[in-house]
Design an enzyme around this catalytic site. Sequence first.
Site, PDB file in Angstrom:
ATOM      1  N   HIS A 129       0.865  -1.182   0.000  1.00  0.00           N
ATOM      2  CA  HIS A 129       0.000   0.000   0.000  1.00  0.00           C
ATOM      3  C   HIS A 129       0.906   1.238   0.000  1.00  0.00           C
ATOM      4  CE1 HIS A 129      -2.843   2.926   1.776  1.00  0.00           C
ATOM      5  NE2 HIS A 129      -3.820   2.086   1.496  1.00  0.00           N
ATOM      6  N   ASP A 206       2.652  -4.897   8.125  1.00  0.00           N
ATOM      7  CA  ASP A 206       1.456  -4.085   7.922  1.00  0.00           C
ATOM      8  C   ASP A 206       0.252  -5.028   8.022  1.00  0.00           C
ATOM      9  OD1 ASP A 206      -0.754  -2.830   6.877  1.00  0.00           O
ATOM     10  OD2 ASP A 206       0.284  -1.959   5.150  1.00  0.00           O
ATOM     11  N   GLN A 209      -4.946  -5.511   6.844  1.00  0.00           N
ATOM     12  CA  GLN A 209      -5.966  -6.410   6.282  1.00  0.00           C
ATOM     13  C   GLN A 209      -6.010  -7.761   7.010  1.00  0.00           C
ATOM     14  OE1 GLN A 209      -8.174  -5.528   4.012  1.00  0.00           O
ATOM     15  NE2 GLN A 209      -7.280  -3.592   3.391  1.00  0.00           N
ATOM     16  N   LYS A 232     -10.698  -0.699  10.105  1.00  0.00           N
ATOM     17  CA  LYS A 232     -10.828  -1.898   9.268  1.00  0.00           C
ATOM     18  C   LYS A 232     -11.149  -3.138  10.098  1.00  0.00           C
ATOM     19  CE  LYS A 232      -8.069  -0.137   5.495  1.00  0.00           C
ATOM     20  NZ  LYS A 232      -6.858  -0.240   4.679  1.00  0.00           N
ATOM     21  N   CYS A 370      -4.627   2.397  -3.778  1.00  0.00           N
ATOM     22  CA  CYS A 370      -3.377   2.874  -3.145  1.00  0.00           C
ATOM     23  C   CYS A 370      -2.228   1.918  -3.389  1.00  0.00           C
ATOM     24  CB  CYS A 370      -3.553   3.126  -1.640  1.00  0.00           C
ATOM     25  SG  CYS A 370      -4.757   4.367  -1.229  1.00  0.00           S
TER      26      CYS A 370
HETATM   27  C1  LIG Z   1      -5.874   0.480   4.475  1.00  0.00           C
HETATM   28  C2  LIG Z   1      -4.472   0.038   4.398  1.00  0.00           C
HETATM   29  C3  LIG Z   1      -3.429   0.854   4.827  1.00  0.00           C
HETATM   30  C4  LIG Z   1      -3.642   2.264   5.313  1.00  0.00           C
HETATM   31  O1  LIG Z   1      -4.497   2.307   6.403  1.00  0.00           O
HETATM   32  P1  LIG Z   1      -5.072   3.685   6.946  1.00  0.00           P
HETATM   33  O2  LIG Z   1      -6.183   3.262   7.835  1.00  0.00           O
HETATM   34  O3  LIG Z   1      -5.532   4.463   5.756  1.00  0.00           O
HETATM   35  O4  LIG Z   1      -3.961   4.354   7.671  1.00  0.00           O
HETATM   36  C5  LIG Z   1      -2.145   0.354   4.769  1.00  0.00           C
HETATM   37  N1  LIG Z   1      -1.901  -0.886   4.336  1.00  0.00           N
HETATM   38  C6  LIG Z   1      -2.871  -1.705   3.920  1.00  0.00           C
HETATM   39  C7  LIG Z   1      -2.535  -3.088   3.467  1.00  0.00           C
HETATM   40  C8  LIG Z   1      -4.194  -1.272   3.931  1.00  0.00           C
HETATM   41  O5  LIG Z   1      -5.165  -2.076   3.507  1.00  0.00           O
END
Ligand SMILES: *Cc1c(COP(=O)(O)O)cnc(C)c1O
Length: 412
Positions: A129, A206, A209, A232, A370
Site C-alpha cells: 500500500h 502491515d 488487512q 478496518k 493505493c
Molecule cells: C488500508 C491500508 C493501509 C492504510 O491504512 P489507513 O487506515 O488508511 O492508515 C495500509 N496498508 C494496507 C494493506 C491497507 O489495507
Amino acid sequence: MMTEENIQTFDLNRIREDFPTLSRKVYGKPLIYLDNGATSQKPQVVIDAIEHYYTFDNSNIHRGVHHLSQEATTQYEDARVTIQKYINAPTSEEVLFTAGTTGGINLVSYSFGELLSKGDEIIISAMEHHSNIVPWQMLCERKGCKLKVIPINEKGDLIISDFEKLLNEKTKLVSVTHISNTLGTINPIKHIIDSAHKVGAKVLIDGAQSVQHMSVDVQALDCDFYVFSGHKVFGPTGVGILYGKKDILDSMPPYQGGGDMIDRVTFQKTTYNVLPHKFEAGTPNISGGIALGSAINYLAKQDLDAIQKHEHELGVYATKELNKIEGMRIIGTSKEKTSVVSFVIEGLHPFDIGTLLDKQGVAVRTGHHCTQPLMDFFKIPGTVRASFAFYNTMAEIDVFIKALNRSINMLR
Ligand SMILES: *Cc1c(COP(=O)(O)O)cnc(C)c1O
C-alpha cells in the site's frame, strides 16, 4: 484470552443485526456492502461506546485528579490491555495508540529511521500500500538509505527466493504487508521474519488487512513491529495500533514532542516519559481508543474458525461466479488468499462498472487501491474490488453477480 464458553456460535443473521448500516437502502435497494477492504461497518457496541464516552465520561486522560478523568483514563488503558491480549503482546506498554496504519508506519519510519545511516538498506515488496512505500522513500531521501523491493509473480505471490537474495548485513528493516489489500494474497510472513532476523534486520508487518480475518499472535510471529487500523477491524476511524518490541521502542527517539510524552521539561533539557506515553504526544483520540477496545472485544467473542470458513466460502463462490463472465480477468490468484476479489473485464473501465453497481445498491471499490506500482506490474489502470467481511452472505454475492452482468450488458 477468551475461554470457550465466551465464544458465540456463528449465526449470520444475529451478526448482521449487530451492524445497523447493513440494513439500510441506497437508491431504494438494499445495501450490499462489499468494500470492507477500504473500511468495515461498525457493530452497535462500538457506536454505543463512542456515544457513552461523550455522554457520560468525557474528560482528558492521564492528567486529572478528578473522577471523570480517572474513569476515562481507566477505560482508555483497559482498551489498551484488551488489544494487547488479543494480539498476544507481552506487555501493554508495547501497544501504542496511533492514528491508524499510516500513522504507525510513519512513526516507525521517522523514529526508527533516526537510528539508520547512509548506505543502510530497507526492503519492502511490490504489493505494498502507498502508506508502506512513501514513508520509506521519504526516509531514504532524508538519510541516504537504499530501498529495495521484493518482486511478485503473475499470481500475486512474493518471489521469496528473490527476497533472500536482497538480504545482507546492510539490511536494517523489512516492511511487508501481511495480506495484500488489492490481491488478497496472504504472505508467508513468519518465513520472512525469520530470514530477516538471520541478517540482523528488524521486521515491520502491515496488518491492516489481517486482524479482521485471522488471529494474530505477535510473539509467535516474532515480528518487531505490527501495525493496523481501527476502522478496518470494526472500530472507528482515526485510531490504530502500533505494537513494537520494548527494547527496540526504548532505543528509538520520540516521534512527536508535546504533552503526555514528557517526564520533566525545562528550557535547558527535557526528559521523556516511559512507554507507551513516550510515543503518544498530546491528547489522543480517547473515544476512538475506547471504542477500538469494544471492537476487539466484539471480535474476540466471535468464532474465528467459523468466520474464516465462511469468508473463505464467500471468496471461492464469488471467484467461481465471476469466472463465468466473458472477458473476466481476476487479479490476484494466489493459493493463499483472503476474501478479496479484484478483477478487470476486457474493454470496460473499472470506474464505469463501479458506478453502475452502485446504482443497484452494490458498494465496491474501483481504482488503484493505493497500490499504483502493483497496477503498473499488471499493466492495468485499476481494478474493481469486492472485499468481503464475515457479515456478508452468499445471497449478497448472487445479487452482486446479477448486478454486474446487468452493468456489463449496459456498457457493451
Ligand atoms: C488500508 C491500508 C493501509 C492504510 O491504512 P489507513 O487506515 O488508511 O492508515 C495500509 N496498508 C494496507 C494493506 C491497507 O489495507
